[in-house]
Scaffold this motif. Sequence first.
Motif, mmCIF file in Angstrom:
data_model
loop_
_atom_site.group_PDB
_atom_site.id
_atom_site.type_symbol
_atom_site.label_atom_id
_atom_site.label_comp_id
_atom_site.label_asym_id
_atom_site.label_seq_id
_atom_site.Cartn_x
_atom_site.Cartn_y
_atom_site.Cartn_z
ATOM 1 N N UNK A 249 1.714 2.239 13.564
ATOM 2 C CA UNK A 249 2.759 3.442 14.111
ATOM 3 C C UNK A 249 3.893 2.846 14.508
ATOM 4 N N UNK A 250 3.708 1.537 15.252
ATOM 5 C CA UNK A 250 4.838 1.094 15.853
ATOM 6 C C UNK A 250 5.721 0.106 15.144
ATOM 7 N N UNK A 251 5.500 -0.094 13.750
ATOM 8 C CA UNK A 251 6.378 -0.780 12.979
ATOM 9 C C UNK A 251 7.514 -0.167 12.782
ATOM 10 N N UNK A 252 8.571 -1.042 12.377
ATOM 11 C CA UNK A 252 9.771 0.013 11.956
ATOM 12 C C UNK A 252 9.681 0.258 10.749
ATOM 13 N N UNK A 253 10.566 1.430 10.510
ATOM 14 C CA UNK A 253 10.748 1.956 9.075
ATOM 15 C C UNK A 253 11.993 1.278 8.704
ATOM 16 N N UNK A 254 12.002 1.212 7.285
ATOM 17 C CA UNK A 254 13.079 0.689 6.493
ATOM 18 C C UNK A 254 14.131 1.544 6.097
ATOM 19 N N UNK B 216 7.281 -1.207 7.019
ATOM 20 C CA UNK B 216 7.089 -2.734 7.221
ATOM 21 C C UNK B 216 5.311 -2.762 7.168
ATOM 22 N N UNK B 217 4.771 -1.828 7.940
ATOM 23 C CA UNK B 217 3.500 -1.814 7.917
ATOM 24 C C UNK B 217 2.837 -0.643 8.114
ATOM 25 N N UNK B 218 2.146 -0.243 7.077
ATOM 26 C CA UNK B 218 1.659 1.285 6.980
ATOM 27 C C UNK B 218 0.670 1.682 7.788
ATOM 28 N N UNK B 219 -0.057 0.983 8.275
ATOM 29 C CA UNK B 219 -0.912 1.221 9.500
ATOM 30 C C UNK B 219 -0.978 0.858 10.818
ATOM 31 N N UNK C 71 0.735 -1.213 -0.063
ATOM 32 C CA UNK C 71 -0.023 0.123 -0.119
ATOM 33 C C UNK C 71 1.105 1.153 -0.035
ATOM 34 N N UNK C 72 0.210 2.496 -0.737
ATOM 35 C CA UNK C 72 1.020 3.590 -0.422
ATOM 36 C C UNK C 72 0.064 4.721 0.096
ATOM 37 N N UNK C 73 0.541 5.506 1.022
ATOM 38 C CA UNK C 73 -0.266 6.787 1.399
ATOM 39 C C UNK C 73 0.762 7.905 1.563
ATOM 40 N N UNK C 74 0.227 9.043 0.811
ATOM 41 C CA UNK C 74 1.073 10.107 0.735
ATOM 42 C C UNK C 74 2.683 9.919 0.352
ATOM 43 N N UNK C 75 3.421 9.915 1.212
ATOM 44 C CA UNK C 75 4.704 9.654 1.038
ATOM 45 C C UNK C 75 5.483 8.607 1.652
ATOM 46 N N UNK C 76 4.545 7.381 1.852
ATOM 47 C CA UNK C 76 5.030 6.192 2.506
ATOM 48 C C UNK C 76 4.814 5.163 1.666
ATOM 49 N N UNK C 77 5.634 4.188 1.429
ATOM 50 C CA UNK C 77 5.349 3.042 0.763
ATOM 51 C C UNK C 77 5.697 1.664 1.629
ATOM 52 N N UNK C 78 4.629 0.854 1.607
ATOM 53 C CA UNK C 78 4.785 -0.360 2.387
ATOM 54 C C UNK C 78 5.579 -1.548 1.805
ATOM 55 N N UNK C 79 6.318 -2.264 2.453
ATOM 56 C CA UNK C 79 6.994 -3.487 1.863
ATOM 57 C C UNK C 79 5.992 -4.435 1.483
ATOM 58 N N UNK C 80 6.229 -5.257 0.451
ATOM 59 C CA UNK C 80 5.666 -6.289 -0.058
ATOM 60 C C UNK C 80 6.409 -7.580 0.448
ATOM 61 N N UNK C 81 5.753 -8.433 1.348
ATOM 62 C CA UNK C 81 6.400 -9.708 1.505
ATOM 63 C C UNK C 81 5.603 -10.938 0.546
ATOM 64 N N UNK C 82 6.404 -11.639 0.094
ATOM 65 C CA UNK C 82 5.931 -12.993 -0.606
ATOM 66 C C UNK C 82 6.405 -14.105 -0.192
#
Length: 172
Positions: free
Chosen positions: A165-170, A160-163, A93-104
Amino acid sequence: MSYLNIIIPLSDFISYSEEILEQNEAYLYIEKKDTNKMIIKQLFSKNDIQSIIKCYHDKNLNFFISTVKTKNLNQDFYDDDICQFVIEGQGGRTIENTVERISLRLISKTPDKSIKKVFDSIKNKLKKDDAFGMGVKGNSSIHKNYFYQKKLVGNKILSTDIYNEKASLIEI
């Protein structure tokens, strides 16, 4: 199990992997909840993805790549009879200036050779593509195996998780 982490918007990932999916006769499904909170899977195309993701604010964005086309959209891709043909995907997902990691990840410990070929083809394409870098900051050996779109570095916040707030940034 095989895992693959890619920092890329889901819409870009679908375009990026479209040729591989077509060559291997693989199908894309997205998991979503209806008003009764029942989870359904919906076959989707790259044309549908923007409208689906735009209004998707549930905890997780899950999608599936399968080399078996299901007639039952309520199919549980984790069932033993189908999981060996499925790659589970989360994020993008993307929101404004943030991109979330895809995990396959390949769901089955013994995947069918058709879905393993799709997974390996995506990984090999990423390794050979100059538009992607490999490795992010972190102490785990997993961080060395992250792929990221180079054009995102310095332009977007990578999460790592866009929604959560405690998820770590990459960091790259």
